[in-house]
Design a protein around this motif. Structure first.
Motif, mmCIF file in Angstrom:
data_model
loop_
_atom_site.group_PDB
_atom_site.id
_atom_site.type_symbol
_atom_site.label_atom_id
_atom_site.label_comp_id
_atom_site.label_asym_id
_atom_site.label_seq_id
_atom_site.Cartn_x
_atom_site.Cartn_y
_atom_site.Cartn_z
ATOM 1 N N UNK A 1 0.829 -1.207 0.000
ATOM 2 C CA UNK A 1 0.000 0.000 0.000
ATOM 3 C C UNK A 1 0.862 1.255 0.000
ATOM 4 N N UNK A 2 1.956 1.241 0.764
ATOM 5 C CA UNK A 2 2.836 2.411 0.781
ATOM 6 C C UNK A 2 3.411 2.670 -0.609
ATOM 7 N N UNK A 3 3.834 1.618 -1.295
ATOM 8 C CA UNK A 3 4.350 1.788 -2.660
ATOM 9 C C UNK A 3 3.254 2.315 -3.588
ATOM 10 N N UNK A 4 2.058 1.735 -3.476
ATOM 11 C CA UNK A 4 0.951 2.175 -4.339
ATOM 12 C C UNK A 4 0.682 3.670 -4.177
ATOM 13 N N UNK A 5 0.506 4.119 -2.930
ATOM 14 C CA UNK A 5 0.164 5.521 -2.713
ATOM 15 C C UNK A 5 1.336 6.445 -3.030
ATOM 16 N N UNK A 6 2.554 5.964 -2.828
ATOM 17 C CA UNK A 6 3.732 6.763 -3.209
ATOM 18 C C UNK A 6 3.797 6.931 -4.715
ATOM 19 N N UNK A 7 3.528 5.845 -5.455
ATOM 20 C CA UNK A 7 3.532 5.922 -6.917
ATOM 21 C C UNK A 7 2.406 6.813 -7.430
ATOM 22 N N UNK A 8 1.352 6.964 -6.640
ATOM 23 C CA UNK A 8 0.255 7.862 -7.011
ATOM 24 C C UNK A 8 0.575 9.321 -6.692
ATOM 25 N N UNK A 9 1.747 9.562 -6.106
ATOM 26 C CA UNK A 9 2.166 10.930 -5.826
ATOM 27 C C UNK A 9 1.819 11.437 -4.445
ATOM 28 N N UNK A 10 1.336 10.556 -3.560
ATOM 29 C CA UNK A 10 1.015 10.981 -2.202
ATOM 30 C C UNK A 10 2.298 11.303 -1.436
ATOM 31 N N UNK A 11 2.330 12.348 -0.620
ATOM 32 C CA UNK A 11 3.494 12.607 0.235
ATOM 33 C C UNK A 11 3.607 11.487 1.277
ATOM 34 N N UNK A 12 4.814 11.239 1.802
ATOM 35 C CA UNK A 12 5.022 10.112 2.721
ATOM 36 C C UNK A 12 4.057 10.032 3.900
ATOM 37 N N UNK A 13 3.737 11.136 4.610
ATOM 38 C CA UNK A 13 2.802 10.990 5.739
ATOM 39 C C UNK A 13 1.430 10.473 5.313
ATOM 40 N N UNK A 14 0.937 10.954 4.190
ATOM 41 C CA UNK A 14 -0.370 10.520 3.719
ATOM 42 C C UNK A 14 -0.318 9.070 3.241
ATOM 43 N N UNK A 15 0.755 8.702 2.531
ATOM 44 C CA UNK A 15 0.919 7.314 2.096
ATOM 45 C C UNK A 15 1.024 6.384 3.297
ATOM 46 N N UNK A 16 1.721 6.831 4.343
ATOM 47 C CA UNK A 16 1.871 6.043 5.561
ATOM 48 C C UNK A 16 0.519 5.825 6.234
ATOM 49 N N UNK A 17 -0.281 6.863 6.314
ATOM 50 C CA UNK A 17 -1.594 6.742 6.968
ATOM 51 C C UNK A 17 -2.460 5.717 6.245
ATOM 52 N N UNK A 18 -2.565 5.827 4.927
ATOM 53 C CA UNK A 18 -3.367 4.879 4.168
ATOM 54 C C UNK A 18 -2.806 3.464 4.287
ATOM 55 N N UNK A 19 -1.474 3.335 4.230
ATOM 56 C CA UNK A 19 -0.860 2.006 4.281
ATOM 57 C C UNK A 19 -1.074 1.334 5.632
ATOM 58 N N UNK A 20 -0.924 2.095 6.715
ATOM 59 C CA UNK A 20 -1.111 1.531 8.047
ATOM 60 C C UNK A 20 -2.572 1.120 8.261
ATOM 61 N N UNK A 21 -3.498 1.938 7.773
ATOM 62 C CA UNK A 21 -4.914 1.602 7.895
ATOM 63 C C UNK A 21 -5.245 0.353 7.090
#
Length: 314
Positions: free
Chosen positions: A263-283
């Motif tokens: 999930x972290x890779x997915x949201x990072x590749x979508x251009x999300x900044x790290x804190x936002x990618x982290x939140x989605x990935x942890x959830x």
């Protein structure tokens, strides 16, 4: 299929068997209430999550025997893009998880996997070299099969760097220690794996933040540290962020760490900044533990958990 954005590498895959056994204790005889069979291996789990999120990936796996053929067939049914390399001898392993739903305690029994010789190792290196291209994210994860040299991941990281790819490394013990020296872009240790490298306990979130920062500063990588129900920490050696997740009733945790990475890779590749990618990935990783399935999540679980997940700097 569209060109894969991520290549996942699973050199010691497994058929994961999850048995639901209420009141399980060693030394007794039980009937399993439920039994599930799922293609497993950390890289395969990452690709499964990416597929659910809509990011294209290619699964490269080393397999053997009848169990390997079954694994290949089951993954084809899931719609994943595959590149399997079969060994001449041995059998792909079966990993067993016994879950007592009354106590929430999981007992895991993992087989070793088929033996690989030097010819097989060289075959892996050559095959992967044909799959690499500039800008491709490559996930090297899981244990190495018996017979593989402990520096194999380090060697593969160097090969990927030569072709201008980016590496996420998720393993443990000597393969992790040696892989770190080859400078992957991102590592995803869990608490126990990080403790093994650092030689000290991680007792709370603050300890986790310090540990992740030390990894990042020493080896020049991003660190995504999973802390079980304490959430996850991300750092690049400058910023440090912690994702706080809600306490949930865990049905099974296999694949949760892989979900965090995928999930972290997915949201990072979508251009999300790290804190936002982290939140989605942890959830999402937490939602996986609720689902009762390996590396799968339900949209309503994710929505509920996400509403209760926050990120804050450490």
């Amino acid at each position: 299929m569209q060109t894969a954005m991520v290549l996942t590498v699973t050199l010691n895959p497994a058929l994961d068997r999850t048995m639901i056994v209420p009141g399980f204790r060693e030394g007794a005889i039980y009937r399993a209430q439920e039994v599930y069979y799922t293609p497993g291996g950390k890289g395969i789990n990452v690709s499964r999550i990416l597929h659910q999120l809509g990011t294209s990936s290619l699964v490269f796996a080393l397999a053997a025997g009848h169990i390997g053929l079954l694994l290949l067939d089951l993954l084809r049914r899931e719609g994943l893009a595959l590149d399997f390399m079969f060994l001449e001898h041995g059998e792909t392993r079966i990993n067993t998880t016994i879950l007592d739903p009354e106590s929430g305690i999981e007992t895991k029994i993992n087989e070793l996997g088929p033996w690989v010789d030097q010819n097989a190792v060289e075959g892996v290196v050559k095959r992967l070299a044909t799959l690499l291209r500039p800008g491709l994210w490559v996930v090297l994860s899981g244990s190495l099969p018996p017979g593989a040299p402990e520096d194999l991941y380090a060697r593969l990281i160097e090969c990927i760097h030569e072709r201008n790819g980016a590496v996420a490394l998720d393993t443990s013990g000597p393969p992790l220690a040696l892989g770190l020296e080859a400078r992957p872009r991102l590592i995803k240790p869990n608490r126990v794996e990080a403790e093994g490298i650092l030689g000290r306990a991680i007792q709370n979130v603050r300890d986790g933040g310090i540990a992740a920062w030390q990894f990042a500063r020493k080896w020049g990588c991003q660190v995504l540290l999973s802390l079980d129900q304490d959430g996850a920490v991300w750092t690049d050696g400058c910023e440090i962020w912690w994702a706080r997740v809600p306490r949930v009733q865990i049905r099974q945790s296999v694949g949760a760490g892989d979900a965090l990475l995928g999930a972290f890779l997915h949201f990072s590749l979508q251009g999300f900044p790290p804190p936002k990618a982290l939140r989605f990935a942890a959830a999402l990783a937490t939602a996986v533990t609720i689902s009762g399935e390996i590396a799968r999540f339900r949209a309503d679980d994710l929505e509920s958990v996400l509403a209760q997940t926050s990120v804050e700097p450490l």
